[in-house]
Motif scaffolding. Structure first.
Motif, PDB file in Angstrom:
ATOM      1  N   LYS A 184       0.825  -1.211   0.000  1.00  0.00           N
ATOM      2  CA  LYS A 184       0.000   0.000   0.000  1.00  0.00           C
ATOM      3  C   LYS A 184       0.856   1.256   0.000  1.00  0.00           C
ATOM      4  O   LYS A 184       0.471   2.286  -0.536  1.00  0.00           O
ATOM      5  CB  LYS A 184      -0.920   0.002   1.216  1.00  0.00           C
ATOM      6  N   SER A 185       2.037   1.201   0.610  1.00  0.00           N
ATOM      7  CA  SER A 185       2.865   2.395   0.786  1.00  0.00           C
ATOM      8  C   SER A 185       3.782   2.689  -0.395  1.00  0.00           C
ATOM      9  O   SER A 185       4.309   3.781  -0.515  1.00  0.00           O
ATOM     10  CB  SER A 185       3.710   2.253   2.051  1.00  0.00           C
ATOM     11  N   LYS A 186       3.985   1.707  -1.283  1.00  0.00           N
ATOM     12  CA  LYS A 186       4.894   1.878  -2.417  1.00  0.00           C
ATOM     13  C   LYS A 186       4.279   1.226  -3.652  1.00  0.00           C
ATOM     14  O   LYS A 186       3.469   0.326  -3.535  1.00  0.00           O
ATOM     15  CB  LYS A 186       6.245   1.206  -2.134  1.00  0.00           C
ATOM     16  N   PRO A 187       4.691   1.684  -4.841  1.00  0.00           N
ATOM     17  CA  PRO A 187       4.161   1.069  -6.070  1.00  0.00           C
ATOM     18  C   PRO A 187       4.874  -0.243  -6.398  1.00  0.00           C
ATOM     19  O   PRO A 187       5.366  -0.457  -7.495  1.00  0.00           O
ATOM     20  CB  PRO A 187       4.427   2.138  -7.134  1.00  0.00           C
ATOM     21  N   LEU A 188       4.949  -1.115  -5.402  1.00  0.00           N
ATOM     22  CA  LEU A 188       5.642  -2.394  -5.555  1.00  0.00           C
ATOM     23  C   LEU A 188       4.715  -3.546  -5.238  1.00  0.00           C
ATOM     24  O   LEU A 188       3.715  -3.394  -4.552  1.00  0.00           O
ATOM     25  CB  LEU A 188       6.840  -2.470  -4.599  1.00  0.00           C
ATOM     26  N   CYS A 189       5.105  -4.710  -5.726  1.00  0.00           N
ATOM     27  CA  CYS A 189       4.420  -5.947  -5.391  1.00  0.00           C
ATOM     28  C   CYS A 189       5.474  -6.924  -4.893  1.00  0.00           C
ATOM     29  O   CYS A 189       6.500  -7.130  -5.549  1.00  0.00           O
ATOM     30  CB  CYS A 189       3.715  -6.514  -6.625  1.00  0.00           C
ATOM     31  N   LYS A 190       5.235  -7.489  -3.720  1.00  0.00           N
ATOM     32  CA  LYS A 190       6.122  -8.514  -3.172  1.00  0.00           C
ATOM     33  C   LYS A 190       5.647  -9.840  -3.758  1.00  0.00           C
ATOM     34  O   LYS A 190       4.531 -10.276  -3.491  1.00  0.00           O
ATOM     35  CB  LYS A 190       6.024  -8.504  -1.650  1.00  0.00           C
ATOM     36  N   VAL A 191       6.487 -10.448  -4.580  1.00  0.00           N
ATOM     37  CA  VAL A 191       6.106 -11.673  -5.278  1.00  0.00           C
ATOM     38  C   VAL A 191       6.935 -12.846  -4.735  1.00  0.00           C
ATOM     39  O   VAL A 191       8.165 -12.782  -4.724  1.00  0.00           O
ATOM     40  CB  VAL A 191       6.305 -11.558  -6.796  1.00  0.00           C
ATOM     41  N   THR A 192       6.235 -13.870  -4.289  1.00  0.00           N
ATOM     42  CA  THR A 192       6.900 -15.087  -3.846  1.00  0.00           C
ATOM     43  C   THR A 192       6.751 -16.138  -4.934  1.00  0.00           C
ATOM     44  O   THR A 192       5.644 -16.514  -5.300  1.00  0.00           O
ATOM     45  CB  THR A 192       6.310 -15.593  -2.514  1.00  0.00           C
ATOM     46  N   PHE A 193       7.884 -16.551  -5.466  1.00  0.00           N
ATOM     47  CA  PHE A 193       7.937 -17.585  -6.496  1.00  0.00           C
ATOM     48  C   PHE A 193       8.262 -18.902  -5.801  1.00  0.00           C
ATOM     49  O   PHE A 193       9.246 -18.995  -5.066  1.00  0.00           O
ATOM     50  CB  PHE A 193       9.035 -17.282  -7.511  1.00  0.00           C
ATOM     51  N   THR A 194       7.436 -19.914  -6.008  1.00  0.00           N
ATOM     52  CA  THR A 194       7.682 -21.218  -5.416  1.00  0.00           C
ATOM     53  C   THR A 194       7.658 -22.283  -6.503  1.00  0.00           C
ATOM     54  O   THR A 194       6.692 -22.388  -7.259  1.00  0.00           O
ATOM     55  CB  THR A 194       6.626 -21.548  -4.343  1.00  0.00           C
ATOM     56  N   LEU A 195       8.735 -23.022  -6.568  1.00  0.00           N
ATOM     57  CA  LEU A 195       8.825 -24.134  -7.505  1.00  0.00           C
ATOM     58  C   LEU A 195       8.498 -25.396  -6.718  1.00  0.00           C
ATOM     59  O   LEU A 195       9.258 -25.812  -5.845  1.00  0.00           O
ATOM     60  CB  LEU A 195      10.241 -24.225  -8.091  1.00  0.00           C
ATOM     61  N   PRO A 196       7.323 -26.011  -6.979  1.00  0.00           N
ATOM     62  CA  PRO A 196       6.932 -27.189  -6.200  1.00  0.00           C
ATOM     63  C   PRO A 196       7.855 -28.381  -6.449  1.00  0.00           C
ATOM     64  O   PRO A 196       8.514 -28.478  -7.481  1.00  0.00           O
ATOM     65  CB  PRO A 196       5.507 -27.482  -6.658  1.00  0.00           C
ATOM     66  N   LYS A 197       7.859 -29.277  -5.501  1.00  0.00           N
ATOM     67  CA  LYS A 197       8.692 -30.481  -5.552  1.00  0.00           C
ATOM     68  C   LYS A 197       8.496 -31.238  -6.858  1.00  0.00           C
ATOM     69  O   LYS A 197       9.448 -31.725  -7.456  1.00  0.00           O
ATOM     70  CB  LYS A 197       8.340 -31.368  -4.354  1.00  0.00           C
ATOM     71  N   GLU A 198       7.246 -31.334  -7.319  1.00  0.00           N
ATOM     72  CA  GLU A 198       6.941 -32.094  -8.529  1.00  0.00           C
ATOM     73  C   GLU A 198       7.660 -31.524  -9.749  1.00  0.00           C
ATOM     74  O   GLU A 198       8.075 -32.265 -10.637  1.00  0.00           O
ATOM     75  CB  GLU A 198       5.433 -32.115  -8.807  1.00  0.00           C
ATOM     76  N   LEU A 199       7.794 -30.198  -9.816  1.00  0.00           N
ATOM     77  CA  LEU A 199       8.478 -29.579 -10.949  1.00  0.00           C
ATOM     78  C   LEU A 199       9.983 -29.499 -10.739  1.00  0.00           C
ATOM     79  O   LEU A 199      10.739 -29.383 -11.693  1.00  0.00           O
ATOM     80  CB  LEU A 199       7.917 -28.177 -11.213  1.00  0.00           C
ATOM     81  N   ALA A 200      10.415 -29.554  -9.478  1.00  0.00           N
ATOM     82  CA  ALA A 200      11.847 -29.498  -9.178  1.00  0.00           C
ATOM     83  C   ALA A 200      12.552 -30.793  -9.583  1.00  0.00           C
ATOM     84  O   ALA A 200      13.761 -30.786  -9.838  1.00  0.00           O
ATOM     85  CB  ALA A 200      12.070 -29.218  -7.699  1.00  0.00           C
ATOM     86  N   ASN A 201      11.806 -31.890  -9.653  1.00  0.00           N
ATOM     87  CA  ASN A 201      12.355 -33.174 -10.124  1.00  0.00           C
ATOM     88  C   ASN A 201      13.650 -33.573  -9.429  1.00  0.00           C
ATOM     89  O   ASN A 201      14.588 -34.037 -10.076  1.00  0.00           O
ATOM     90  CB  ASN A 201      12.587 -33.130 -11.644  1.00  0.00           C
ATOM     91  N   GLY A 202      13.751 -33.337  -8.120  1.00  0.00           N
ATOM     92  CA  GLY A 202      14.938 -33.745  -7.381  1.00  0.00           C
ATOM     93  C   GLY A 202      16.154 -32.865  -7.594  1.00  0.00           C
ATOM     94  O   GLY A 202      17.274 -33.263  -7.266  1.00  0.00           O
ATOM     95  N   ALA A 203      15.971 -31.682  -8.141  1.00  0.00           N
ATOM     96  CA  ALA A 203      17.103 -30.778  -8.385  1.00  0.00           C
ATOM     97  C   ALA A 203      17.796 -30.409  -7.079  1.00  0.00           C
ATOM     98  O   ALA A 203      17.172 -30.326  -6.029  1.00  0.00           O
ATOM     99  CB  ALA A 203      16.619 -29.514  -9.091  1.00  0.00           C
TER     100      ALA A 203
END
Length: 103
Positions: free
Chosen positions: A9-28
């Motif tokens: 609300k105080s700044k023209p920003l968006c806090k974005v959390t990117f999560t790569l699920p285990k299924e897509l991580a394929n054991g990386a």
């Protein structure tokens, strides 16, 4: 959910959390967030591994834009976000990029 957006609300920003699920991580062993917000730098945003096999990172991005991104696993395998807002051709003719819309 793999893309969580929190508009500040105080700044023209968006806090974005990117999560790569285990299924897509394929054991990386490692994952990096790469996109136009960091000039596609393959080392700029390493993701934190979670105990469940997923990876996550949170960054602040300017609002009223859209951003193309992908995940790079073990510095070798590209992966898209399964819950991106949409997908666009990557311009290289071999795949698509994920898009996060911050409007």
């Amino acid at each position: 959910m793999s893309l969580k957006k929190q508009y500040l609300k105080s700044k023209p920003l968006c806090k974005v959390t990117f999560t790569l699920p285990k299924e897509l991580a394929n054991g990386a062993e490692s994952a990096t967030l790469v996109g136009d917000f960091n000039n596609w730098d393959k080392t700029a945003l390493p993701m934190k591994p979670l105990k469940n096999g997923a990876f996550t990172v949170t960054i602040d991005l300017p609002r009223n834009r859209e951003y193309q991104f992908r995940y790079l696993l073990d510095q070798a395998v590209w992966q898209n976000d399964g819950e991106a807002d949409r997908y666009v051709p990557n311009g290289l003719g071999d795949a698509e990029n994920s898009v996060a819309e911050l409007y």
